[in-house]
Write an enzyme that holds these catalytic residues in place. Structure first.
Site, PDB file in Angstrom:
ATOM      1  N   ARG A 195       0.811  -1.221   0.000  1.00  0.00           N
ATOM      2  CA  ARG A 195       0.000   0.000   0.000  1.00  0.00           C
ATOM      3  C   ARG A 195       0.845   1.272   0.000  1.00  0.00           C
ATOM      4  O   ARG A 195       0.357   2.345   0.348  1.00  0.00           O
ATOM      5  CB  ARG A 195      -0.966   0.014   1.202  1.00  0.00           C
ATOM      6  CG  ARG A 195      -1.977  -1.138   1.212  1.00  0.00           C
ATOM      7  CD  ARG A 195      -2.792  -1.169  -0.076  1.00  0.00           C
ATOM      8  NE  ARG A 195      -3.919  -2.094  -0.030  1.00  0.00           N
ATOM      9  CZ  ARG A 195      -3.907  -3.317  -0.553  1.00  0.00           C
ATOM     10  NH1 ARG A 195      -2.808  -3.778  -1.139  1.00  0.00           N
ATOM     11  NH2 ARG A 195      -4.977  -4.089  -0.509  1.00  0.00           N
ATOM     12  N   LEU A 196       2.102   1.166  -0.419  1.00  0.00           N
ATOM     13  CA  LEU A 196       2.970   2.347  -0.539  1.00  0.00           C
ATOM     14  C   LEU A 196       2.882   2.863  -1.973  1.00  0.00           C
ATOM     15  O   LEU A 196       3.839   2.815  -2.741  1.00  0.00           O
ATOM     16  CB  LEU A 196       4.410   1.989  -0.148  1.00  0.00           C
ATOM     17  CG  LEU A 196       4.572   1.526   1.306  1.00  0.00           C
ATOM     18  CD1 LEU A 196       6.022   1.134   1.581  1.00  0.00           C
ATOM     19  CD2 LEU A 196       4.129   2.629   2.266  1.00  0.00           C
TER      20      LEU A 196
END
Length: 216
Positions: A195-196
């Site tokens: 989720r970066l």
């Protein structure tokens, strides 16, 4: 396993399709949009020109729906609609909109904000008569966004209209129109592992584009 309200929180995947570097960015956001649109098309994403259009009614209630992008320039995007529709009524009261292109198969989104203005009659006429004839007929048949008692009403009206104009040109409906969206910002979102995500936003100030990386 069936999907229900108790297990949907576990539905997720990692976004591994790619990444977006600062060096990948272009001086004009529409150039990067054009590259991404072509990649979405060749990735065989269904309806790559489909965009979620958000408008707001007179009470401040947002509404969203999918419409098709029909053209773009360095600063503008174009779509068409029934001028009696709910979205058109909203736009008459508040011309500010947002767009989202949800290219999920390649882990991408493009988010756009802007202000709309109506197209000229000449542009609208030209577009209407490039539509398939059945689509021209459906424009006349549908009183868009209004309540109807049954689907049979639409089907019967369509067949009647089609028979009436079988060998004739469909008349132009004065309630058919289009809008250009004057782009104020354009954000490019590339899904990443853990989720970066990579997010870059172009914002227009004094006719110049400023670019910022956003935290995911």
């Amino acid at each position: 396993m069936s999907v229900n309200h108790t297990n949907i929180s576990h539905i997720r995947r990692e976004y591994t399709f790619g990444r977006l570097h600062y060096s990948d960015l272009t001086d004009q956001p529409i150039r990067l949009f054009s590259i991404w649109l072509n990649q979405a098309y060749f990735a065989q994403i269904p309806d790559p020109t489909a965009m979620c259009l958000a408008t707001v009614d007179h009470t401040g209630q947002p509404y969203q729906r999918i419409v098709l992008l029909k053209g773009f320039t360095n600063k503008e995007m174009t779509f068409f609609t029934n001028l009696n529709s709910r979205k058109a009524i909203h736009l008459a009261n508040n011309p500010k909109v947002s767009l989202c292109f949800p290219w999920n198969l390649i882990d991408r989104q493009v988010l756009i904000t802007g202000t709309v203005y109506k197209l000229s009659k000449q542009e609208i006429l030209k577009q209407f008569y490039t539509r398939p004839k059945n689509n021209q007929i459906s424009t006349w048949v549908s009183n868009q966004s209004k309540v109807i008692s049954s689907k049979n009403i639409l089907d019967n009206k369509f067949l009647e209209f089609k028979k009436k104009y079988l060998d004739k040109k469909i008349p132009f409906p004065e309630f058919w129109g289009g809008y250009k969206i004057n782009i104020n910002s354009m954000e490019f979102w590339q899904g990443r592992i853990n989720r970066l995500h990579d997010r870059f936003i172009y914002q227009r100030y004094n006719h110049k584009w400023c670019i910022y990386r956003l935290s995911p």
